[in-house]
Design a protein around this motif. Structure first.
Motif, PDB file in Angstrom:
ATOM      1  N   PRO A  61     -26.359  16.012   4.216  1.00  0.00           N
ATOM      2  CA  PRO A  61     -25.076  14.688   3.893  1.00  0.00           C
ATOM      3  C   PRO A  61     -25.181  13.237   3.782  1.00  0.00           C
ATOM      4  CG  PRO A  61     -25.285  15.992   6.250  1.00  0.00           C
ATOM      5  CD  PRO A  61     -26.137  16.515   5.272  1.00  0.00           C
ATOM      6  N   VAL A  62     -24.565  12.057   3.350  1.00  0.00           N
ATOM      7  CA  VAL A  62     -25.866  11.133   3.374  1.00  0.00           C
ATOM      8  C   VAL A  62     -26.558  11.098   4.289  1.00  0.00           C
ATOM      9  CG1 VAL A  62     -25.251   8.645   3.093  1.00  0.00           C
ATOM     10  CG2 VAL A  62     -23.250  10.455   2.723  1.00  0.00           C
ATOM     11  N   GLU A  63     -25.684  10.769   5.204  1.00  0.00           N
ATOM     12  CA  GLU A  63     -26.707  10.393   6.454  1.00  0.00           C
ATOM     13  C   GLU A  63     -28.032  10.809   6.771  1.00  0.00           C
ATOM     14  OE1 GLU A  63     -23.760  11.321   6.976  1.00  0.00           O
ATOM     15  OE2 GLU A  63     -23.571  12.594   8.543  1.00  0.00           O
ATOM     16  N   LYS A  97     -31.431   2.146  15.092  1.00  0.00           N
ATOM     17  CA  LYS A  97     -30.722   2.589  16.576  1.00  0.00           C
ATOM     18  C   LYS A  97     -30.514   4.753  16.384  1.00  0.00           C
ATOM     19  CE  LYS A  97     -29.614  -0.520  19.644  1.00  0.00           C
ATOM     20  NZ  LYS A  97     -28.315  -1.436  20.217  1.00  0.00           N
ATOM     21  N   SER A  98     -29.787   4.422  14.614  1.00  0.00           N
ATOM     22  CA  SER A  98     -29.607   5.325  14.984  1.00  0.00           C
ATOM     23  C   SER A  98     -30.535   6.949  14.233  1.00  0.00           C
ATOM     24  CB  SER A  98     -28.673   5.754  13.396  1.00  0.00           C
ATOM     25  OG  SER A  98     -27.662   4.742  13.373  1.00  0.00           O
ATOM     26  N   ARG A  99     -31.856   5.634  13.886  1.00  0.00           N
ATOM     27  CA  ARG A  99     -32.913   7.135  13.724  1.00  0.00           C
ATOM     28  C   ARG A  99     -34.011   7.015  15.023  1.00  0.00           C
ATOM     29  NH1 ARG A  99     -31.458   8.245   9.050  1.00  0.00           N
ATOM     30  NH2 ARG A  99     -31.446   6.904   7.462  1.00  0.00           N
ATOM     31  N   PHE A 142     -21.519  -5.077   8.826  1.00  0.00           N
ATOM     32  CA  PHE A 142     -21.224  -5.268  10.579  1.00  0.00           C
ATOM     33  C   PHE A 142     -20.765  -6.633  10.492  1.00  0.00           C
ATOM     34  CE2 PHE A 142     -23.952  -1.356   9.888  1.00  0.00           C
ATOM     35  CZ  PHE A 142     -23.356  -0.764   9.032  1.00  0.00           C
ATOM     36  N   ARG A 146     -31.544  -4.614   6.331  1.00  0.00           N
ATOM     37  CA  ARG A 146     -30.978  -3.809   6.958  1.00  0.00           C
ATOM     38  C   ARG A 146     -30.972  -2.263   5.984  1.00  0.00           C
ATOM     39  NH1 ARG A 146     -24.297  -3.383   7.270  1.00  0.00           N
ATOM     40  NH2 ARG A 146     -24.854  -2.644   5.207  1.00  0.00           N
ATOM     41  N   PHE A 201     -28.754  -1.548  13.463  1.00  0.00           N
ATOM     42  CA  PHE A 201     -28.310  -0.501  13.658  1.00  0.00           C
ATOM     43  C   PHE A 201     -28.856   1.179  13.273  1.00  0.00           C
ATOM     44  CE2 PHE A 201     -24.311   1.705  11.570  1.00  0.00           C
ATOM     45  CZ  PHE A 201     -24.015   1.845  12.835  1.00  0.00           C
ATOM     46  N   GLY A 202     -29.715   0.445  12.050  1.00  0.00           N
ATOM     47  CA  GLY A 202     -30.100   2.071  11.195  1.00  0.00           C
ATOM     48  C   GLY A 202     -31.182   2.063  12.042  1.00  0.00           C
ATOM     49  N   PHE A 229     -31.957   7.698   2.726  1.00  0.00           N
ATOM     50  CA  PHE A 229     -31.916   6.491   1.313  1.00  0.00           C
ATOM     51  C   PHE A 229     -30.924   4.662   2.618  1.00  0.00           C
ATOM     52  CE2 PHE A 229     -30.980  10.044  -1.711  1.00  0.00           C
ATOM     53  CZ  PHE A 229     -31.639  10.318  -1.966  1.00  0.00           C
ATOM     54  N   GLY A 230     -31.663   4.050   1.909  1.00  0.00           N
ATOM     55  CA  GLY A 230     -30.867   2.883   2.205  1.00  0.00           C
ATOM     56  C   GLY A 230     -30.370   2.386   1.453  1.00  0.00           C
ATOM     57  N   MET A 231     -29.279   1.786   1.318  1.00  0.00           N
ATOM     58  CA  MET A 231     -27.645   1.998   0.449  1.00  0.00           C
ATOM     59  C   MET A 231     -26.833   0.049   0.707  1.00  0.00           C
ATOM     60  SD  MET A 231     -25.602   3.855  -1.908  1.00  0.00           S
ATOM     61  CE  MET A 231     -24.005   2.766  -2.494  1.00  0.00           C
TER      62      MET A 231
END
Lengths: 346, 267
Positions: free
Chosen positions: A71-73, A101-103, A87, A146, A98-99, A77-79
């Motif tokens: 899946p994408v997440e 934190k997700s990682r 945001f 980002r 943001f990214g 990859f950065g987009m």
């Protein structure tokens, strides 16, 4: 070293074909542009690579590892999108964070990375601004920061400059190129603007009708287009009647050239000659083969429009410093630059 | 020429709305009959007694409280039902949007009387207690507010390009719950408030359902009250009107100041 390999990708949206048999390899650290007219499938190819769409057939590998069903997440990859897609409820700093934190990057590590990103995108003074307080160019730089903050394996850019005005577009594309080199991130860049593609890409893939027509360095693409679509799509090209010789070479104007294919016995075709490879000289009525229609001064070059043998329209780009002022209706002799060797046969 | 036309049009429109309100105010707060209004008498007889009369009526406060609670519950119910639906449709199945737009309009095709009769017949046999409570109005109101709520939420999703935000967030590695809670919902504040404001306005003005189900809400109270005390009733109606308009205005302005754009397109 090959990093991304897309093989025989096919994608249909209902009845319409977006990609028919699309294959692309991207080397590590390289910046590849996918260039083509709208509807050629370039964005679909990018979205399949990103994971937003699933291919109907074909394989995608990154680092020799199939990612078709990742899946994408999870692809890392950065987009960057055309319409910034920051945001709105977060400041520049929070957008970049943001990214991270997700990682699950630690707070101190996050701060270091953000500061570095803000520094290399020259956004230090914008850190605490919200997207609606920033200009288009600044927003797109935040989006870029980002996207690369998470150290993605591949950076994907979907027409990132088309929403910006001409001046910002040009400076930002230099910046993207510079950033990409500095960070060393493998990048796929989708655009419909050939100047953009030629200016920043290591290799440009020209697409039409869901297929890759040719992928090569900008110079190679311009000088040795493999087919008439590429020849016409990249830059301007004149179609000038050519006749084949018994030895398989071609006669175009006053020159003998190697064609993109060998001519058969005295065959007639059109040869593609770039405007800058055309020579124009003032001459007498009896030895003239063309008439000046118009000429426009474009700064360093002057583009002259001529009618060859009364039928064919030919454009010639002459260096303004050498160009004798031609007047409409003037008879001239049109030839081919003496060191030109090849032509594409349409 | 167009300017003259524009201003002329605006003035006519303003008169259309303002004249009845002014007439209402005069009737409510001035105790001089229209027939006796002259240059000398038009300033006489004004008083705010009708408002005092209305506000000292205990039944009014009960009805107001009922209506306020109904509004709150209706907002909660419509949001719980429609917010996830609108978000998921937009980001996962955008092709379903036209269907949903049409579907949410259906309640307005059925007249209140048919809806009430249908529902009450069904419930009276199965669960008679349901219709006994005043809060049995909540599902009706939620249904009735659906076209507004859905459109306000959908307009909000379109305004923030929720689908691209979702994709952008996913590409940075965020999980679905994180995206919804930290990206989509915070940016929908404005449209959620717009939806709530519209629902409130609807609940505060709804008469048919409450009357048919014999519940005392603010509108049904006002109608009864006006029959006994005409001037106080009108004064009350006017105050509620101004109060509601101000409340919505303040909410919208606060949101604007915080940089959030209130979208009401499609309404």
């Amino acid at each position: 070293m090959t990093l991304v390999e897309m093989r025989n990708i096919r994608k249909y949206f209902g009845e319409s074909r977006a990609l028919t048999d699309f294959s692309l390899t991207v080397n590590s650290g390289e910046l590849v542009c996918l260039l083509g007219p709208s509807g050629c499938g370039k964005t679909t190819a990018l979205r399949i690579l990103a994971g937003f769409e699933r291919a109907d057939a074909g394989t995608i590998e990154v680092d020799s590892e199939s990612i078709g069903s990742v899946p994408v997440e999870k692809r890392n990859f950065g987009m960057v999108f055309q319409d910034y897609s920051l945001f709105p409820n977060m400041t520049a700093r929070q957008n970049i964070e943001f990214g991270l934190k997700s990682r699950k990057v630690s707070a101190t590590q996050r701060r270091t990375t953000i500061d570095r990103m803000l520094h290399i995108t020259d956004l230090g003074d914008q850190a605490d601004k919200f997207p609606h307080q920033m200009s288009g160019g600044q927003k797109q730089r935040v989006a870029l920061a980002r996207a690369i903050a998470t150290s993605p394996r591949v950076l994907l850019l979907d027409e990132p400059l088309s929403a910006l005005d001409a001046k910002v577009r040009e400076s930002l594309r230099e910046e993207i190129r510079h950033l990409q080199r500095e960070v060393g991130v493998t990048t796929v860049f989708v655009t419909h603007d050939q100047q953009e593609a030629l200016a920043i890409a290591d290799r440009v893939g020209v697409m039409s009708n869901g297929q890759l027509e040719q992928i090569a360095t900008p110079r190679e693409l311009y000088q040795n287009p493999q087919n008439s679509f590429v020849a016409k799509f990249i830059g301007t090209i004149n179609r000038i009647p050519a006749t084949s010789r018994t030895d398989g070479l071609w006669n175009v104007l006053d020159a003998i050239l190697t064609g993109s294919r060998a001519g058969t016995e005295l065959e007639h075709a059109d040869g593609g000659i770039r405007p800058e490879d055309i020579t124009v000289s003032a001459t007498h009525q009896e030895s003239a083969n063309a008439i000046i229609e118009d000429s426009s001064f474009l700064g360093p070059i002057t583009r002259v429009k001529l009618t060859l043998n009364g039928v064919t329209t030919v454009y010639a780009d002459l260096l303004s410093i050498n160009a004798t002022p031609f007047i409409p209706g003037q008879p001239v002799f049109v030839g081919v630059r003496s060191d030109l060797e090849n032509t594409i046969i349409f | 020429m167009t300017k003259v036309f524009k201003w002329g049009f605006l003035i006519v429109l303003a008169l259309f709305f303002v004249v009845p309100l002014l007439a209402m105010a005069r009737f409510a707060f001035q105790s001089v009959p229209v027939a006796l209004l002259t240059g000398e008498t038009w300033l006489k007889g004004w008083s705010i007694d009708p408002i005092i009369a209305a506000s000292t009526e205990p039944a009014m406060w009960t009805a107001a409280r009922t209506s306020a609670l109904l509004a709150v519950f209706t907002i909660i119910l419509t949001l719980v039902l429609l917010l996830p639906l609108a978000i998921v449709t937009e980001i996962k199945a955008p092709r379903m949007r036209p269907w949903l737009t049409a579907l949410t309009l259906l309640p307005w095709v059925v007249p209140p009387i048919a809806l009430v009769v249908g529902v009450s017949v069904t419930f009276r046999t199965g669960a008679p207690w349901f219709l006994a409570s005043v809060f049995s109005l909540v599902p009706f109101y939620a249904l009735w507010a659906m076209p507004f709520t859905y459109r306000a939420l959908d307009a909000g999703l379109q305004a923030i390009s929720a689908r691209t935000l979702y994709e952008a967030a996913r590409s940075t590695g965020a999980s679905f719950p994180t995206i919804i809670l930290r990206v989509i919902l915070p940016n929908m504040k404005a449209s959620i408030v717009a939806a709530a404001a519209l629902t409130t306005a609807l609940v505060l003005g709804e008469f048919a359902f409450a009357s048919l189900l014999l519940k005392e809400t603010l509108p049904t109270f006002m109608v009864n009250f006006q029959q006994s005390q005409a001037r106080a009733g009108l004064a009350l109606a006017l105050i509620i009107l101004i109060f509601t308009a101000l409340a919505i205005g303040i909410v919208v302005r606060t949101l604007r100041r915080r940089g959030l754009n209130v979208q009401t397109t499609g309404l």
